[in-house]
Scaffold this active site. Sequence first.
Site, PDB file in Angstrom:
ATOM      1  N   GLU A   1      -2.617  -1.689  -3.181  1.00  0.00           N
ATOM      2  CA  GLU A   1      -3.669  -0.864  -2.602  1.00  0.00           C
ATOM      3  C   GLU A   1      -3.257   0.606  -2.648  1.00  0.00           C
ATOM      4  O   GLU A   1      -2.071   0.917  -2.586  1.00  0.00           O
ATOM      5  CB  GLU A   1      -3.909  -1.232  -1.139  1.00  0.00           C
ATOM      6  CG  GLU A   1      -4.329  -2.655  -0.882  1.00  0.00           C
ATOM      7  CD  GLU A   1      -4.537  -2.934   0.587  1.00  0.00           C
ATOM      8  OE1 GLU A   1      -5.180  -3.955   0.896  1.00  0.00           O
ATOM      9  OE2 GLU A   1      -4.060  -2.151   1.429  1.00  0.00           O
TER      10      GLU A   1
ATOM     11  N   HIS B   1       0.856  -1.182   0.000  1.00  0.00           N
ATOM     12  CA  HIS B   1       0.000   0.000   0.000  1.00  0.00           C
ATOM     13  C   HIS B   1       0.897   1.239   0.000  1.00  0.00           C
ATOM     14  O   HIS B   1       1.145   1.842   1.048  1.00  0.00           O
ATOM     15  CB  HIS B   1      -0.909  -0.014   1.226  1.00  0.00           C
ATOM     16  CG  HIS B   1      -1.977   1.035   1.219  1.00  0.00           C
ATOM     17  ND1 HIS B   1      -3.256   0.787   1.657  1.00  0.00           N
ATOM     18  CD2 HIS B   1      -1.970   2.338   0.836  1.00  0.00           C
ATOM     19  CE1 HIS B   1      -3.977   1.899   1.554  1.00  0.00           C
ATOM     20  NE2 HIS B   1      -3.204   2.850   1.060  1.00  0.00           N
TER      21      HIS B   1
ATOM     22  N   HIS C   1      -8.135  -5.364   7.446  1.00  0.00           N
ATOM     23  CA  HIS C   1      -7.855  -4.303   8.411  1.00  0.00           C
ATOM     24  C   HIS C   1      -8.132  -4.799   9.829  1.00  0.00           C
ATOM     25  O   HIS C   1      -9.268  -5.013  10.222  1.00  0.00           O
ATOM     26  CB  HIS C   1      -8.646  -3.017   8.159  1.00  0.00           C
ATOM     27  CG  HIS C   1      -7.951  -1.806   8.742  1.00  0.00           C
ATOM     28  ND1 HIS C   1      -7.080  -1.026   8.005  1.00  0.00           N
ATOM     29  CD2 HIS C   1      -7.949  -1.294   9.977  1.00  0.00           C
ATOM     30  CE1 HIS C   1      -6.598  -0.059   8.778  1.00  0.00           C
ATOM     31  NE2 HIS C   1      -7.110  -0.204   9.987  1.00  0.00           N
ATOM     32  N   ASP C   2      -7.041  -4.979  10.572  1.00  0.00           N
ATOM     33  CA  ASP C   2      -7.078  -5.410  11.972  1.00  0.00           C
ATOM     34  C   ASP C   2      -7.571  -6.837  12.179  1.00  0.00           C
ATOM     35  O   ASP C   2      -7.936  -7.220  13.302  1.00  0.00           O
ATOM     36  CB  ASP C   2      -7.887  -4.438  12.844  1.00  0.00           C
ATOM     37  CG  ASP C   2      -7.127  -3.155  13.118  1.00  0.00           C
ATOM     38  OD1 ASP C   2      -5.938  -3.081  12.754  1.00  0.00           O
ATOM     39  OD2 ASP C   2      -7.716  -2.219  13.690  1.00  0.00           O
TER      40      ASP C   2
END
Length: 241
Positions: free
Chosen positions: A70, A43, A191-192
């Site tokens: 990303e 990213h 994400h997480d």
Amino acid sequence: MTKLSVNINKIATLRNSRGGDNPNVVKVALDCERFGAEGITVHPRPDERHIRYCDVFDLKEVVTTEFNIEGNPSEKKFVELVLANKPTQVTLVPDALGAVTSNAGWDTIKHKSLLIDLVAQFKEAGIRTSIFVDADVRMVEGAKETGTDRIELYTEPYAENYFKNKELAIRDFVTAATRANELGLGLNAGHDLSLDNLRYFQQKIPNLLEVSIGHALICDALYLGLENTVQLYLRETKAED
């Protein structure tokens, strides 16, 4: 089966903190593949505070699994980078300038025209497209209108609430995923996600194709070792009810 794509941004962060080339992001990517990872995610951001644009060119030369780039496509430089490297997949993320990390999905209704143009551009180049969205049926339906191949569900709200009430935490994600399936959209998530919450998510989300995991995986690797950690995450993505 759900594929595991390892995000190596944090490896680049460590490298950049000292200068030089230790750890080497290309070697780490190749090692992750050797240890079983089914994809590599990067990213890059405009300030290149972790992954540098030159890293993307280096990785494109050697990554043999799925390569996922990303980033925020409102940055012309990012669009040019993706088109120059033609990864397996581009994931469009609406990062605010200077954001520490991604913190929201696209408003696919408000930005419909922009996303339609971008998706068409990337797909014409033979690149699979994915749009980062919140677990909101309206945003999923808006994504469908853009012509995207997939969506990536933004999973931080799930991770934040998992230990409070995992059934409630997953509810909106199941609803959004079910609608994506009905619309024929491929489904990614990230994400997480971590060793604590990944298995439950993978088991409850129908037809989950891919998870992209970086921060938690690299943190775990400090204690467990990279090879062992990749294997542990792979086990979670392949778990059955």
